[in-house]
Design an enzyme around this catalytic site. Sequence first.
Site, PDB file in Angstrom:
ATOM      1  N   ARG A 143      -8.398 -25.121 -34.944  1.00 30.91           N
ATOM      2  CA  ARG A 143      -7.051 -25.659 -34.721  1.00 30.91           C
ATOM      3  C   ARG A 143      -6.008 -24.551 -34.735  1.00 30.91           C
ATOM      4  O   ARG A 143      -5.082 -24.537 -33.924  1.00 30.91           O
ATOM      5  CB  ARG A 143      -6.728 -26.708 -35.793  1.00 30.91           C
ATOM      6  CG  ARG A 143      -7.517 -27.991 -35.698  1.00 30.91           C
ATOM      7  CD  ARG A 143      -7.151 -28.828 -34.490  1.00 30.91           C
ATOM      8  NE  ARG A 143      -5.833 -29.368 -34.556  1.00 30.91           N
ATOM      9  CZ  ARG A 143      -5.522 -30.663 -34.402  1.00 30.91           C
ATOM     10  NH1 ARG A 143      -6.468 -31.534 -34.204  1.00 30.91           N
ATOM     11  NH2 ARG A 143      -4.270 -31.073 -34.429  1.00 30.91           N
ATOM     12  N   ASN A 165     -10.315 -33.218 -30.687  1.00 33.61           N
ATOM     13  CA  ASN A 165     -10.176 -34.594 -31.170  1.00 33.61           C
ATOM     14  C   ASN A 165     -11.421 -35.444 -30.944  1.00 33.61           C
ATOM     15  O   ASN A 165     -11.600 -36.455 -31.635  1.00 33.61           O
ATOM     16  CB  ASN A 165      -8.987 -35.275 -30.498  1.00 33.61           C
ATOM     17  CG  ASN A 165      -7.745 -35.363 -31.367  1.00 33.61           C
ATOM     18  OD1 ASN A 165      -6.857 -36.165 -31.110  1.00 33.61           O
ATOM     19  ND2 ASN A 165      -7.657 -34.552 -32.404  1.00 33.61           N
ATOM     20  N   HIS A 222      -6.961 -40.264 -40.798  1.00 33.68           N
ATOM     21  CA  HIS A 222      -6.290 -40.427 -39.507  1.00 33.68           C
ATOM     22  C   HIS A 222      -7.235 -40.227 -38.327  1.00 33.68           C
ATOM     23  O   HIS A 222      -6.909 -40.616 -37.213  1.00 33.68           O
ATOM     24  CB  HIS A 222      -5.140 -39.413 -39.434  1.00 33.68           C
ATOM     25  CG  HIS A 222      -4.154 -39.665 -38.343  1.00 33.68           C
ATOM     26  ND1 HIS A 222      -3.511 -40.873 -38.166  1.00 33.68           N
ATOM     27  CD2 HIS A 222      -3.684 -38.843 -37.357  1.00 33.68           C
ATOM     28  CE1 HIS A 222      -2.684 -40.789 -37.140  1.00 33.68           C
ATOM     29  NE2 HIS A 222      -2.777 -39.572 -36.626  1.00 33.68           N
ATOM     30  N   TRP A 223      -8.388 -39.609 -38.565  1.00 30.23           N
ATOM     31  CA  TRP A 223      -9.321 -39.291 -37.488  1.00 30.23           C
ATOM     32  C   TRP A 223     -10.582 -40.135 -37.609  1.00 30.23           C
ATOM     33  O   TRP A 223     -11.668 -39.625 -37.880  1.00 30.23           O
ATOM     34  CB  TRP A 223      -9.674 -37.807 -37.523  1.00 30.23           C
ATOM     35  CG  TRP A 223      -8.570 -36.878 -37.107  1.00 30.23           C
ATOM     36  CD1 TRP A 223      -7.478 -37.178 -36.357  1.00 30.23           C
ATOM     37  CD2 TRP A 223      -8.468 -35.481 -37.414  1.00 30.23           C
ATOM     38  NE1 TRP A 223      -6.688 -36.071 -36.163  1.00 30.23           N
ATOM     39  CE2 TRP A 223      -7.279 -35.006 -36.805  1.00 30.23           C
ATOM     40  CE3 TRP A 223      -9.261 -34.583 -38.132  1.00 30.23           C
ATOM     41  CZ2 TRP A 223      -6.871 -33.676 -36.904  1.00 30.23           C
ATOM     42  CZ3 TRP A 223      -8.848 -33.263 -38.230  1.00 30.23           C
ATOM     43  CH2 TRP A 223      -7.672 -32.815 -37.613  1.00 30.23           C
ATOM     44  N   ASN A 273      -5.929 -41.656 -29.977  1.00 31.58           N
ATOM     45  CA  ASN A 273      -5.728 -41.360 -31.387  1.00 31.58           C
ATOM     46  C   ASN A 273      -4.282 -40.916 -31.603  1.00 31.58           C
ATOM     47  O   ASN A 273      -3.782 -40.056 -30.876  1.00 31.58           O
ATOM     48  CB  ASN A 273      -6.690 -40.250 -31.819  1.00 31.58           C
ATOM     49  CG  ASN A 273      -6.553 -39.826 -33.268  1.00 31.58           C
ATOM     50  OD1 ASN A 273      -6.651 -38.663 -33.603  1.00 31.58           O
ATOM     51  ND2 ASN A 273      -6.329 -40.783 -34.157  1.00 31.58           N
ATOM     52  N   GLY A 321      -0.889 -35.664 -31.398  1.00 32.86           N
ATOM     53  CA  GLY A 321       0.219 -34.759 -31.110  1.00 32.86           C
ATOM     54  C   GLY A 321       0.385 -33.591 -32.061  1.00 32.86           C
ATOM     55  O   GLY A 321       1.438 -32.968 -32.077  1.00 32.86           O
ATOM     56  N   GLY A 322      -0.635 -33.268 -32.852  1.00 32.65           N
ATOM     57  CA  GLY A 322      -0.505 -32.169 -33.800  1.00 32.65           C
ATOM     58  C   GLY A 322      -0.671 -30.811 -33.150  1.00 32.65           C
ATOM     59  O   GLY A 322      -1.234 -30.695 -32.054  1.00 32.65           O
TER      60      GLY A 322
END
Length: 279
Positions: A183, A45, A258-259, A101, A36-37
């Site tokens: 991004r 992603n 986180h990834w 994710n 959700g970024g």
Amino acid sequence: MSMDPSVIGKNIQTKSWKIHFIEAGEGPVVMLLHGGGPGATGWSNYAPNIEALSRHFRVVVPDMPGWGDSDPVDFDKIDHVTVLVELFDALGIEKAALVGNSMGGHNSIRFAIEHPERISHLITMGPPVQPKPFLFGPAGPSEGIKIMYDAYLDPSPERMAKLVDIMVFDHQRFASPELMKERSENALKHPEHLENVAKRIPFAPIPIWLDQSKLGDITAPTLLIHGRDDRVATFEGSLFLAAGIPNSRTVLINRCGHWAQLEHADEFNRLVTDFVLNN
């Protein structure tokens, strides 16, 4: 990171939304759900995963409404699980493995609880599980969540650099200028997406939280992958999920943020392929 020419980008109109998605391969359906970024898309992603997984599966990678090239949303009205049901119906998908994710992991868990007949496997990487802290988590939003919200309010390249940096463990390899630029460009391409999240912080980007009392109702085989060094969603969340979901197992990866699907792409692709084919 330009899109692989073998990967097909498409748009589809569901009952309520225009959704942009990537599709590759044939076979059982595996749907990859992004986080959700700001600036998140299916491609950003999952770029290192799509081709490898498409050797065995029909891989579908949507931009959720409110991200990428899909429709903008009002976070007072959006229900991510309803979006997925409509997408399944529009694509003629009866059942799929969901791989999610972060926010996508949370959406996958909710889907598994509410639509067990339509999910074959549940695989998550770093899902936020609840809006309140865990026993050993921070007393409030995590370091990564705070930086994510800052980037929604100010999607400058400098803020995006901080966001990408906190998402990974190995900054040198994965917090690349290329990814930061991508991004930032993704985010700035759709200012309406940024504004819709920013005006509903902290309600957005997850407006409806899963019912933890129903984790035991999940019947899909479940694989919980989590980076030990995740500074966005503590790995304690996946341990909590493992305690509640009957047919589950957890893979905790050291030197991973986180990834997991990006930092440990080859291992991730092997894990997902083996899990879906053999469970």
